[in-house]
Motif scaffolding. Structure first.
Motif, PDB file in Angstrom:
ATOM      1  N   LEU A  14       3.444  11.030   0.890  1.00  0.00           N
ATOM      2  CA  LEU A  14       2.904   9.782   0.280  1.00  0.00           C
ATOM      3  C   LEU A  14       2.579  10.208  -1.006  1.00  0.00           C
ATOM      4  O   LEU A  14       1.796  10.674  -1.051  1.00  0.00           O
ATOM      5  CB  LEU A  14       1.839   9.425   1.212  1.00  0.00           C
ATOM      6  CG  LEU A  14       1.275   8.808   2.129  1.00  0.00           C
ATOM      7  CD1 LEU A  14       0.842   8.823   2.808  1.00  0.00           C
ATOM      8  CD2 LEU A  14       0.734   8.310   2.784  1.00  0.00           C
ATOM      9  N   HIS A  65      -0.146  10.013  -1.532  1.00  0.00           N
ATOM     10  CA  HIS A  65       0.747   9.176  -2.321  1.00  0.00           C
ATOM     11  C   HIS A  65       0.876   9.694  -3.753  1.00  0.00           C
ATOM     12  O   HIS A  65       1.931  10.117  -4.154  1.00  0.00           O
ATOM     13  CB  HIS A  65       0.275   7.718  -2.328  1.00  0.00           C
ATOM     14  CG  HIS A  65       0.521   6.990  -1.051  1.00  0.00           C
ATOM     15  ND1 HIS A  65      -0.225   7.180   0.077  1.00  0.00           N
ATOM     16  CD2 HIS A  65       1.457   6.061  -0.725  1.00  0.00           C
ATOM     17  CE1 HIS A  65       0.224   6.403   1.060  1.00  0.00           C
ATOM     18  NE2 HIS A  65       1.249   5.719   0.592  1.00  0.00           N
ATOM     19  N   ARG A  66      -0.240   9.632  -4.523  1.00  0.00           N
ATOM     20  CA  ARG A  66      -0.182  10.039  -5.920  1.00  0.00           C
ATOM     21  C   ARG A  66      -1.229  11.112  -6.209  1.00  0.00           C
ATOM     22  O   ARG A  66      -2.301  11.126  -5.636  1.00  0.00           O
ATOM     23  CB  ARG A  66      -0.454   8.859  -6.860  1.00  0.00           C
ATOM     24  CG  ARG A  66       0.546   7.735  -6.843  1.00  0.00           C
ATOM     25  CD  ARG A  66       0.358   6.791  -8.037  1.00  0.00           C
ATOM     26  NE  ARG A  66      -1.048   6.618  -8.397  1.00  0.00           N
ATOM     27  CZ  ARG A  66      -1.502   6.629  -9.654  1.00  0.00           C
ATOM     28  NH1 ARG A  66      -0.686   6.812 -10.664  1.00  0.00           N
ATOM     29  NH2 ARG A  66      -2.795   6.446  -9.890  1.00  0.00           N
ATOM     30  N   ASP A 121       4.270  10.041   0.532  1.00  0.00           N
ATOM     31  CA  ASP A 121       5.063   8.819   0.567  1.00  0.00           C
ATOM     32  C   ASP A 121       5.450   8.352  -0.830  1.00  0.00           C
ATOM     33  O   ASP A 121       4.728   8.613  -1.802  1.00  0.00           O
ATOM     34  CB  ASP A 121       4.270   7.690   1.247  1.00  0.00           C
ATOM     35  CG  ASP A 121       4.192   7.851   2.750  1.00  0.00           C
ATOM     36  OD1 ASP A 121       4.562   8.919   3.263  1.00  0.00           O
ATOM     37  OD2 ASP A 121       3.735   6.897   3.424  1.00  0.00           O
ATOM     38  N   ASP A 122       6.560   7.643  -0.908  1.00  0.00           N
ATOM     39  CA  ASP A 122       7.002   6.865  -2.072  1.00  0.00           C
ATOM     40  C   ASP A 122       7.750   7.654  -3.142  1.00  0.00           C
ATOM     41  O   ASP A 122       8.211   7.064  -4.114  1.00  0.00           O
ATOM     42  CB  ASP A 122       5.838   6.121  -2.746  1.00  0.00           C
ATOM     43  CG  ASP A 122       5.137   5.150  -1.810  1.00  0.00           C
ATOM     44  OD1 ASP A 122       5.720   4.819  -0.757  1.00  0.00           O
ATOM     45  OD2 ASP A 122       4.001   4.730  -2.122  1.00  0.00           O
ATOM     46  N   ASP A 124       6.789   9.610  -5.545  1.00  0.00           N
ATOM     47  CA  ASP A 124       6.177   9.475  -6.867  1.00  0.00           C
ATOM     48  C   ASP A 124       6.356  10.758  -7.679  1.00  0.00           C
ATOM     49  O   ASP A 124       6.250  11.863  -7.131  1.00  0.00           O
ATOM     50  CB  ASP A 124       4.692   9.166  -6.727  1.00  0.00           C
ATOM     51  CG  ASP A 124       4.075   8.687  -8.019  1.00  0.00           C
ATOM     52  OD1 ASP A 124       4.054   7.458  -8.242  1.00  0.00           O
ATOM     53  OD2 ASP A 124       3.626   9.533  -8.825  1.00  0.00           O
ATOM     54  N   ASN A 164      11.951   6.663  -1.423  1.00  0.00           N
ATOM     55  CA  ASN A 164      12.600   5.369  -1.610  1.00  0.00           C
ATOM     56  C   ASN A 164      13.716   5.538  -2.646  1.00  0.00           C
ATOM     57  O   ASN A 164      14.185   6.650  -2.897  1.00  0.00           O
ATOM     58  CB  ASN A 164      11.580   4.323  -2.087  1.00  0.00           C
ATOM     59  CG  ASN A 164      10.297   4.297  -1.268  1.00  0.00           C
ATOM     60  OD1 ASN A 164       9.231   4.575  -1.792  1.00  0.00           O
ATOM     61  ND2 ASN A 164      10.404   3.956   0.003  1.00  0.00           N
ATOM     62  N   HIS A 189      11.845   6.512   3.895  1.00  0.00           N
ATOM     63  CA  HIS A 189      10.733   5.572   3.698  1.00  0.00           C
ATOM     64  C   HIS A 189      11.279   4.190   3.347  1.00  0.00           C
ATOM     65  O   HIS A 189      10.552   3.347   2.821  1.00  0.00           O
ATOM     66  CB  HIS A 189       9.801   6.099   2.609  1.00  0.00           C
ATOM     67  CG  HIS A 189       8.413   5.517   2.620  1.00  0.00           C
ATOM     68  ND1 HIS A 189       7.716   5.233   3.781  1.00  0.00           N
ATOM     69  CD2 HIS A 189       7.576   5.153   1.597  1.00  0.00           C
ATOM     70  CE1 HIS A 189       6.523   4.746   3.479  1.00  0.00           C
ATOM     71  NE2 HIS A 189       6.414   4.674   2.154  1.00  0.00           N
ATOM     72  N   HIS A 193      11.133   0.132   0.216  1.00  0.00           N
ATOM     73  CA  HIS A 193       9.788   0.081   0.799  1.00  0.00           C
ATOM     74  C   HIS A 193       9.605  -1.221   1.575  1.00  0.00           C
ATOM     75  O   HIS A 193       8.638  -1.969   1.411  1.00  0.00           O
ATOM     76  CB  HIS A 193       8.713   0.228  -0.284  1.00  0.00           C
ATOM     77  CG  HIS A 193       7.404   0.746   0.237  1.00  0.00           C
ATOM     78  ND1 HIS A 193       6.414  -0.089   0.723  1.00  0.00           N
ATOM     79  CD2 HIS A 193       6.908   2.008   0.354  1.00  0.00           C
ATOM     80  CE1 HIS A 193       5.374   0.635   1.103  1.00  0.00           C
ATOM     81  NE2 HIS A 193       5.645   1.912   0.894  1.00  0.00           N
ATOM     82  N   PRO A 230       6.912   2.070   6.168  1.00  0.00           N
ATOM     83  CA  PRO A 230       6.193   1.423   5.064  1.00  0.00           C
ATOM     84  C   PRO A 230       5.070   0.544   5.594  1.00  0.00           C
ATOM     85  O   PRO A 230       5.248  -0.199   6.569  1.00  0.00           O
ATOM     86  CB  PRO A 230       7.286   0.582   4.385  1.00  0.00           C
ATOM     87  CG  PRO A 230       8.566   1.312   4.700  1.00  0.00           C
ATOM     88  CD  PRO A 230       8.369   1.821   6.106  1.00  0.00           C
TER      89      PRO A 230
END
Length: 333
Positions: A14, A65-66, A121-122, A124, A164, A189, A193, A230
């Motif tokens: 994430l 995530h970030r 996730d994602d 980033d 993603n 993922h 999303h 997601p």
């Protein structure tokens, strides 16, 4: 890594950009990954008891995530927070494994140590980007993880990254190839999303299969084996999260708010693996990682502790029986 079990049908298996600025000096090369712990000649009830082995215990699957200097939500961690959490895990003798290793029961960690799964996730860029010299960029989650692992040799530098479209701001796949080449897991993922709960069956399978195909195209020969749902939402037909046209997975991750059962526990459900949001303070911190790591560290925390031998599953008799797929290698004491 050695495969812990060769039976187990049904277990197929994430973060926004940190400050970029001018190109920094090349970061040091990633440290070599430690070899798996040497297994004892034979695990006995006495040796399992001595290290407090409980391989039916709970495992933290941490969700990130970030990485951001100025967090905008509970899903963001500062570089300092993230570093401190990894340092805590290393000090408490946690050893990272991937989600794929969890669901296939390849938990090869030293005796007395505890597995932890780090998930991002994602896709980033603050989780991972490469410098022009092809090294993990300073300040990214992967660079921080590598640096912590270099200072703690038992702290294996691996994680599972769920991506993603255009992961890590990359359009040519070089970030994915670097990660795969260095032992990190690449997971699905969905391409956009997609909220799988509100999607039709055809939209569900398309969302998963297109991302699967994109990962395979970027990294020839790589096969994704796990999915991070997601929003933590299953499709209305839950089995589509794991199996559909063009994909077959051994596990799916929830958003969740608690530790995961051992994969040899009768409570383990591969398609609904709970995760813990990385968080130490603020709103809903009682669902965050500090709370759960404190609880797991308590004498009654029921934490997975390894016996050091991936070919046995040792546990106190008070735990009851393991899942049927693990019964033949169970060692109660």
């Amino acid at each position: 890594m050695r495969c812990l079990f060769r039976f187990g049908a049904g277990f197929a298996v994430l973060l926004a950009a940190a400050a970029c600025g001018a190109p920094a000096a090349p970061a040091p090369a990633p440290p070599p990954r430690p070899s798996p712990a040497a297994a004892p000649v034979r695990v006995t009830a006495a040796s399992a008891r001595q290290v407090g082995a409980d391989e039916l215990g709970r495992i933290p699957v941490l969700m990130y995530h970030r990485i951001a200097e100025h967090p905008r939500s509970v899903y963001d961690r500062t570089p300092a927070d993230f570093t401190a959490e990894l340092e805590r895990l290393a000090a408490e003798d946690y050893v990272p494994i991937t989600t794929a290793e969890l669901v296939s029961r390849r938990l090869d960690v030293p005796a007395g140590a505890h597995p932890v799964v780090l998930t991002f996730d994602d896709g980033d860029p603050s989780a991972f980007t490469l410098t022009p010299q092809g090294q993990p960029a300073p300040g990214t989650a992967v660079r921080i993880l590598l640096d912590v692992a270099a200072a703690h040799p038992r702290f294996r530098p691996v994680a599972s990254l769920y991506v993603n479209e255009h992961p890590f701001g990359d359009t040519d796949g070089r970030t994915l190839r670097w990660l795969a080449d260095h032992g990190f897991e690449l997971g699905n993922h969905t391409r956009q999303h997609t909220n799988l709960r509100s999607a039709s069956e055809s939209e569900v399978t398309a969302a998963i299969s297109t991302d699967d195909a994109a990962i395979r195209e970027a990294v020839p020969g790589y096969r994704p084996t796990t999915l991070a749902l997601p929003y933590g939402s299953h499709p209305r037909r839950e089995e589509l999260a794991l199996q559909g046209p063009g994909y077959s997975y051994g596990g799916a991750l929830l958003v969740g708010a608690g530790p995961a059962p051992s994969p040899c526990s009768t409570r383990f459900v591969p398609g609904s693996i709970p995760r813990i949001r990385s968080q130490s303070e603020g709103r809903d911190a009682e669902y965050g990682s500090k709370h759960w790591l404190d609880e797991l560290a308590a004498p009654e925390g029921h934490r997975y502790t390894s016996d050091g031998d991936p070919a046995t599953v040792s546990y106190p008799r008070s735990e009851g029986a393991p899942a049927p797929a693990c019964a033949s290698v169970g060692l109660a004491y």
